[in-house]
Design an enzyme around this catalytic site. Structure first.
Site, mmCIF file in Angstrom:
data_model
loop_
_atom_site.group_PDB
_atom_site.id
_atom_site.type_symbol
_atom_site.label_atom_id
_atom_site.label_comp_id
_atom_site.label_asym_id
_atom_site.label_seq_id
_atom_site.Cartn_x
_atom_site.Cartn_y
_atom_site.Cartn_z
ATOM 1 C CD GLU A 1 -2.888 -1.236 2.337
ATOM 2 O OE1 GLU A 1 -2.722 -0.461 3.291
ATOM 3 O OE2 GLU A 1 -3.840 -2.031 2.264
ATOM 4 C CG ASN B 1 -0.714 -7.053 -1.440
ATOM 5 O OD1 ASN B 1 -1.303 -7.658 -2.332
ATOM 6 N ND2 ASN B 1 -1.217 -6.903 -0.226
ATOM 7 C CG HIS C 1 -9.899 -5.644 0.333
ATOM 8 N ND1 HIS C 1 -10.218 -6.772 1.073
ATOM 9 C CD2 HIS C 1 -8.589 -5.421 0.540
ATOM 10 C CE1 HIS C 1 -9.121 -7.191 1.701
ATOM 11 N NE2 HIS C 1 -8.116 -6.399 1.389
ATOM 12 C CD GLU D 1 -4.739 -7.951 1.523
ATOM 13 O OE1 GLU D 1 -5.596 -7.174 1.998
ATOM 14 O OE2 GLU D 1 -3.520 -7.771 1.643
ATOM 15 C CG ASP E 1 -12.856 -8.636 1.270
ATOM 16 O OD1 ASP E 1 -12.731 -7.678 0.478
ATOM 17 O OD2 ASP E 1 -12.413 -8.616 2.437
HETATM 18 C C1 XIL Z 1 -6.577 -6.291 8.038
HETATM 19 C C2 XIL Z 1 -6.945 -7.461 8.931
HETATM 20 O O1 XIL Z 1 -7.867 -8.277 8.239
HETATM 21 C C3 XIL Z 1 -7.559 -6.962 10.222
HETATM 22 O O2 XIL Z 1 -7.738 -8.044 11.139
HETATM 23 C C4 XIL Z 1 -6.669 -5.900 10.866
HETATM 24 O O3 XIL Z 1 -7.324 -5.360 11.990
HETATM 25 C C5 XIL Z 1 -6.334 -4.806 9.879
HETATM 26 O O4 XIL Z 1 -5.745 -5.369 8.726
HETATM 27 N N1 XIL Z 1 -5.118 -4.635 3.451
HETATM 28 C C6 XIL Z 1 -4.131 -5.468 3.937
HETATM 29 C C7 XIL Z 1 -4.429 -6.355 5.094
HETATM 30 O O5 XIL Z 1 -3.054 -5.546 3.348
HETATM 31 O O6 XIL Z 1 -3.286 -6.571 5.900
HETATM 32 C C8 XIL Z 1 -5.550 -5.803 5.927
HETATM 33 O O7 XIL Z 1 -5.867 -6.781 6.930
HETATM 34 C C9 XIL Z 1 -6.755 -5.498 5.067
HETATM 35 C C10 XIL Z 1 -6.410 -4.443 4.044
#
Ligand code: XIL
Length: 300
Positions: A127, A169, A206, A235, A237
């Site tokens: 990020e 990422n 996401h 990741e 969802d």
């Molecule tokens: C999130 C986790 O799912 C949570 O449990 C935590 O509180 C915060 O981080 N991008 C990422 C992940 O790269 O590491 C994040 O994970 C979600 C967004």
């Protein structure tokens, strides 16, 4: 095939999930995760605050719990994540300049050294690009150490564990028309041109109303892959859990040979970082397969 991992393996890909160490005592959780997925990402346990809570003192208790569960159950592991503006321990948040730069390097060496030879791919940098229309870097303490911090992180990572694939990422780099996507694309192209070691790009994916799945997703995957890097969906969802959207995401990955795997960010809706009400995952809170699960399995 009758599980996500076995179905993905038919085309040489993996299908993974985020695992939380605190849930490994929940047999409903481990039953599903153990059966369906063949790649594991620690949801929080390999992050900076978890692995180096005090400067120079590394702890891998929780990270190893996730790692050992994965390997004992025949799964590979993605490492997440080594250099990030979030989830930094307090001591790191207050550093700047050359001492922060050195702390980043020490951190990468400490964590990658512990897991040397054991990790399929590391999210070396997470990020680092800004939201919005600038297409530039996000302001952070790491960025303020100098624009070269990302390439220093990747060079350090390559030396620390030459066997691991090294990924950049991020979220909102899946829509090809967005400035953030183009900013990351230009960085990866530059790294490849100059020989900075980078092997993969992670599209967090996401998806929600503000950052929806877009039909140019496949173009984005193809474009990154054409730079000579693997692409991983890291990741995934989807708020609301649309089966159609899940199927589209999987189809787009399968269409690109260098899209090597897909991970969802949690097992059941009740495990999601977004809260169960977002219903973004493939299993409901009771562990039942959702329509999205069937759609994914059908496409794989
Ligand atoms: C999130 C986790 O799912 C949570 O449990 C935590 O509180 C915060 O981080 N991008 C990422 C992940 O790269 O590491 C994040 O994970 C979600 C967004």
């Amino acid at each position: 095939a009758s599980t996500l991992g076995a179905a993905a393996a038919q085309s040489g890909r993996y299908f993974g999930t985020a695992i939380a160490s605190g849930k490994l005592g929940d047999s409903a959780y481990t039953t599903i995760a153990g059966r369906e997925f063949d790649m594991v990402t620690a949801e929080n346990e390999m992050k900076i605050d978890a692995t180096e809570p005090n400067r120079g003192q590394f702890t891998f208790t929780a990270g190893d719990r996730v790692y050992n569960w994965a390997v004992q159950n025949g799964k590979r592991v993605r490492g997440h994540t080594l250099a990030w503006h979030n989830q930094q321990p307090g001591w790191m948040q207050s550093l700047s300049g050359s001492s922060l730069r050195q702390a980043m390097i020490n951190h990468i060496n400490g964590v990658m050294g512990h897991y040397k030879g054991k990790i399929y791919a590391w999210d070396v940098v997470n990020e680092a690009y800004a939201d919005g229309n600038s297409g530039g870097r996000r302001d952070s303490n790491l960025q303020r150490t100098g624009n070269d911090w990302i390439e220093v992180a990747f060079r350090t990572a390559r030396a620390a564990d030459p066997a691991a694939k090294l990924c950049y990422n991020d979220y909102n780099i899946d829509n090809w028309t967005w400035a953030k996507t183009q900013g990351v694309y230009n960085m990866v192209r530059d790294f490849r041109a100059r020989g900075v070691p980078i092997d993969c790009v992670g599209l967090q994916s996401h998806f929600n109303a503000n950052s929806p799945y877009n039909s140019n997703y496949r173009t984005t995957i193809q474009s990154f892959a054409a730079l000579g890097v693997d692409v991983q969906i890291t990741e995934l969802d989807i708020q609301g859990g649309s089966a159609t959207t899940y199927a589209n995401v999987v189809r787009d990955c399968l269409a690109v040979p260098r899209c090597t795997g897909i991970s969802v960010w949690g097992v059941r809706d009740s495990d999601s970082w977004l809260g169960a009400g977002a219903t973004p995952l493939l299993f409901d809170g009771n562990g039942n397969k959702k329509a999205a699960y069937t759609a994914v399995l059908d496409v794989l």
